[in-house]
Design a protein around this motif. Structure first.
Motif, mmCIF file in Angstrom:
data_model
loop_
_atom_site.group_PDB
_atom_site.id
_atom_site.type_symbol
_atom_site.label_atom_id
_atom_site.label_comp_id
_atom_site.label_asym_id
_atom_site.label_seq_id
_atom_site.Cartn_x
_atom_site.Cartn_y
_atom_site.Cartn_z
ATOM 1 N N THR A 174 -25.394 105.975 1.322
ATOM 2 C CA THR A 174 -25.551 104.534 1.112
ATOM 3 C C THR A 174 -24.402 103.760 1.732
ATOM 4 O OG1 THR A 174 -26.737 104.923 -0.961
ATOM 5 C CG2 THR A 174 -25.806 102.730 -0.635
ATOM 6 N N SER B 17 -30.443 101.965 7.957
ATOM 7 C CA SER B 17 -31.013 102.355 6.676
ATOM 8 C C SER B 17 -30.585 103.769 6.308
ATOM 9 C CB SER B 17 -32.545 102.277 6.722
ATOM 10 O OG SER B 17 -33.050 103.260 7.609
ATOM 11 N N THR B 18 -30.627 104.078 5.015
ATOM 12 C CA THR B 18 -30.284 105.431 4.565
ATOM 13 C C THR B 18 -31.307 106.441 5.060
ATOM 14 O OG1 THR B 18 -31.421 104.995 2.471
ATOM 15 C CG2 THR B 18 -29.037 104.647 2.518
#
Length: 302
Positions: free
Chosen positions: A22, A31-32
């Motif tokens: 994260t 994005s993760t």
């Protein structure tokens, strides 16, 4: 190495340093799920697992540690090379990220308006943090700490005068409790104590006389990580406090606070701005250093 490996290697370094998908995603602006896909693809290509994942943490495997030790200096060199291109600009511009201990803000803040007028294209981004933050791992351009806390492999520039930690209390408190005559007497007092980081240990009061140093574990009746709250509690007569002389000076002069154990409170090096010795300074950081340098060259104050 293939060109397409580079983004995945950069992602790996971010995840290994942050120990979190994260936080790494926030740092890289992706994005993760994209990071997870990149790591799976990288591990398939190299044929070994690079990260150990649990529900709560992420850490490099032995193979990952070896890769990180090789990659990080190389990526730092690339970043320095890109930053050095900024020297080609005629005017300093861009962000300068600093991590600064709270007391140093008293020296820094008054100098920022003149700097902003002189360099309107520079954004000064300050995180106030009293811990010993790794400026390289957290991608700060520089840090500001007391001189004795700056690592020897850093380039440092003094930006403030020497400081002194002193023991103070209000006159009303000393009417109820006699002032301590030696450090051991502090154990008999009601003390106002500081915690530098959440969940961390209480700060031990550092006293010294004729080369003899002691670190006192003061018995607390009040604990805070806020220097203003600590000072307010001392002014209210709650107990003894260990504060910086520069902060307490107006109240010592007015008589609202009284100092004790004066001969146990020698000066120590004040605030220094520091940065890695291998880093090429950007024009913006160089300009800020000159604006904060202490003592200021004649005619540059204000």
């Amino acid at each position: 190495m293939r060109r397409e490996d580079w983004p995945d290697l950069v992602a790996f370094v971010a995840i290994a340093e942050e120990q979190s998908f994260t936080r790494a995603a926030a740092r890289l602006g992706v994005s993760t799920s994209a990071l997870s896909h990149a790591m799976r693809a990288l591990e398939e290509r190299v044929g070994v697992r690079l990260l150990t994942r649990t529900t709560r943490s992420v850490a490099p495997t032995d193979a990952g540690e070896r890769l990180l030790a090789t990659l990080k200096p190389a990526l730092d060199d690339v970043a320095s090379a890109v930053e050095s291109l900024g020297t080609l600009r005629e005017k300093p511009a861009g962000h300068v990220r600093l991590t600064v201990h709270s007391l140093a803000m008293r020296s820094i803040t008054p100098r920022l308006p003149a700097f902003a007028r002189a360099f309107p294209d520079v954004v000064v981004d300050i995180t106030v943090d009293n811990e010993r933050t790794d400026i390289v791992a957290h991608r700060f351009d520089a840090g500001v700490r007391f001189g004795e806390l700056v690592d020897k492999d850093m380039v440092s520039v003094r930006i403030g005068p020497d400081e002194r930690g002193i023991v103070v209390a209000s006159p009303a408190y000393f009417e109820r409790f006699p002032p301590p005559k030696k450090p051991q007497d502090i154990a008999k007092h009601r003390c106002l104590c500081a915690r530098l980081s959440p969940g961390g240990p209480l700060y031990r009061w550092e006293l010294e006389k004729r080369g003899r140093s002691v670190r006192v574990a003061a018995p607390p009746v009040f604990i805070t990580n806020d220097s203003d709250a600590l000072l307010a509690a001392a002014l209210a007569g709650m107990g003894l406090a260990y504060v910086m002389e520069s902060v307490a000076f107006p109240y010592l002069r007015s008589g609202a606070l009284v100092q004790t154990l004066e001969d146990w409170c020698p000066p120590f090096p004040g605030s220094f701005l520091y940065y890695p010795s291998r880093r090429q300074l950007t024009p913006a950081l160089r300009a800020l250093i000159e604006a904060l340098r202490y003592p200021a060259p004649a005619g540059r104050e204000g």
